[in-house]
Design an enzyme around this catalytic site. Sequence first.
Site, short mmCIF file in Angstrom:
data_model
loop_
_atom_site.label_atom_id
_atom_site.label_comp_id
_atom_site.label_asym_id
_atom_site.label_seq_id
_atom_site.Cartn_x
_atom_site.Cartn_y
_atom_site.Cartn_z
N ARG A 26 -6.44 9.52 16.94
CA ARG A 26 -5.34 9.24 16.01
C ARG A 26 -4.39 8.22 16.63
O ARG A 26 -4.17 8.20 17.86
CB ARG A 26 -4.60 10.55 15.75
CG ARG A 26 -3.43 10.48 14.76
CD ARG A 26 -3.87 10.24 13.36
NE ARG A 26 -2.85 10.60 12.38
CZ ARG A 26 -2.86 10.18 11.12
NH1 ARG A 26 -3.84 9.41 10.67
NH2 ARG A 26 -1.93 10.54 10.29
N THR A 39 -9.16 5.85 3.18
CA THR A 39 -9.72 6.37 4.42
C THR A 39 -11.23 6.39 4.19
O THR A 39 -11.70 6.00 3.13
CB THR A 39 -9.07 7.75 4.66
OG1 THR A 39 -7.67 7.55 4.75
CG2 THR A 39 -9.59 8.50 5.83
N GLU A 53 -0.12 3.81 9.46
CA GLU A 53 -0.05 5.27 9.59
C GLU A 53 1.35 5.77 9.94
O GLU A 53 1.59 6.97 9.88
CB GLU A 53 -1.01 5.77 10.68
CG GLU A 53 -2.46 5.43 10.50
CD GLU A 53 -3.20 6.28 9.49
OE1 GLU A 53 -2.56 7.09 8.78
OE2 GLU A 53 -4.43 6.10 9.39
N1 GLY Z 1 -3.41 8.62 6.66
C1 GLY Z 1 -4.12 9.69 6.15
C2 GLY Z 1 -4.22 10.86 7.05
O1 GLY Z 1 -4.31 10.72 8.22
O2 GLY Z 1 -4.23 11.98 6.61
#
Ligand code: GLY
Length: 564
Positions: free
Chosen positions: A101, A375, A414
């Site tokens: 992430r 996504t 994000e």
């Molecule tokens: N940006 C979508 C997620 O990470 O849930």
Amino acid sequence: MNLIESRLRPWRALVLAVVVAAATPAVARPLPASAAIASAHPLATAAGEEILAAGGNAFDAAVAVSAALAVVEPYASGLGGGGFWLLHLAKSGRDVFVDGREVAPAAATPGMYLDASGKPVPGLTLDGALAAGIPGQPAGLAHIASRYGRLPLARSLAPAIRLAEQGVPVHRRMTTGLRFRRPAAEKSPGFMAVFYPGGVVPEEGALIRQPDLAATLRRLAENGSDGFYRGETAERLVAGVRAAGGIWTLEDLAGYRVRERVPLRVSYHGATLISAPLPSAGGIGLAQMLNILAAYDLRAMDAATRKHLLVETMRRAYRDRAIYLGDPDFVSPPVEQLMHPFYAAGLRAGIRLDRATPSSALAAIGTDGSEGHDTTHFSIIDTKGNRVGGTLSINTWYGAAFIAPGTGVVLNNEMDDFTVKPGVANVFELVGAGSNAIAPGKRMLSSMSPTFIESPRGVAVVGTPGGSRIITMNLLATLTWLDGADAATMVSLKRFHHQYEPDVISYEDGAFTADELASLEARGHQLVRSERSFGNMNIVTWDYATGRIEAATDPRGTVVGQVY
Ligand code: GLY
């Protein structure tokens, strides 16, 4: 102390082992009759197949598919973003969650997207260099290849490099996204040069070449993680971001680290689900919903009551998401308690089968106190029984619509998944609290949740894009699998969703019959039919008795078809 905390406190010390475990013993059973890959684009699936044919395992194939998706779905995921990969190692029976992430840069502050009066500045978390977290995908790919793969990283990246160099045909989702993102893209000459040749949205079917991205991929292939996070690529990224008002530094990039985390496990009616831990909200949400549902006989219920009950479980799980969840390296959400059956029993006690609970009647979010049509998810099983579920993202269409010149890397947006201000909804209408506030080096809360369903019948590798709806889509797919459905049925199922706030059921056309709609309205629900379809699920399944493998891709996600 709010209502939930007062419920949780008395037994905060209770067992951890119920819900979190490290490994399952390998069970002797026939091997899969074949390997299978389901991804959002045939060229990405082909990249994975090429790597399996070259002697790679599911983990090498996952690297190849992830990298190829960066080229063929530049609007959905890529080197400028992040992702989660859930791995099952057949030999040891171990499950591993690779957390790639994005993180907030070191200069990030909680108020960085607010104006002088404390209001969020529109667009700042979504468009341009300031919206981007430090990417995690390149480190994730290097990590998976070196620790779990059989082939060198360079071999697994080769198909993606070839696609970027030779070009890929433009498809409709690409052009729809480009039309939509044009106002933001116009501020990034690097982005315009790649995706609007001659200043216009390219025609469907035209070839789009990404030579800078190919060169960036080559540096990653040759030097591993350092090939992206240090040296030429890093210098170009930082220079481009800072010139456009961003705050990245070389130290931010050099300091990025992948985390390996223990996946969450939950039992439900003889099945075991293995899913995403924090900083994804997905596994916890799924566990909470299944724990609530476990006491009911869903098959004995009429369809409207069953759907009402699912909505009430969704509402409660998403309320807890908003209040408690955030990066576990920074905050300590009460995960074990939230996933405990006793807690589910407490939530269940507040559900009426004849009436909706208004979200406002549940304990509110404190003032101290987020997901992507754009996504992508893929699922893989190889002939040894290794599995990978990968959900990857740059957040919304084309992320920040920003490319640092000379890199070819579309940067994520994000940062919008953080809670920019308590109670203020993000792009997915998710609200949050202080647990998900911005802090340097912190991972923003996610809904991405690749999941394995293990049941006596076999295994399903499940996941989807779809922002905040990812978790409820996984729930619906899980229940469908446990009802005996095949992969094709799971991906094409009509979907509905509730996320606590806004207090509405959003649904796809066909998710409810007219009678069910009337019955839900009579219970007090507000329903909104979505103009968009939900998600783009890619599933592979393995039937233990026959060894049969199935792969199914979502009809919503065909590359020439409907925009989702
Ligand atoms: N940006 C979508 C997620 O990470 O849930």
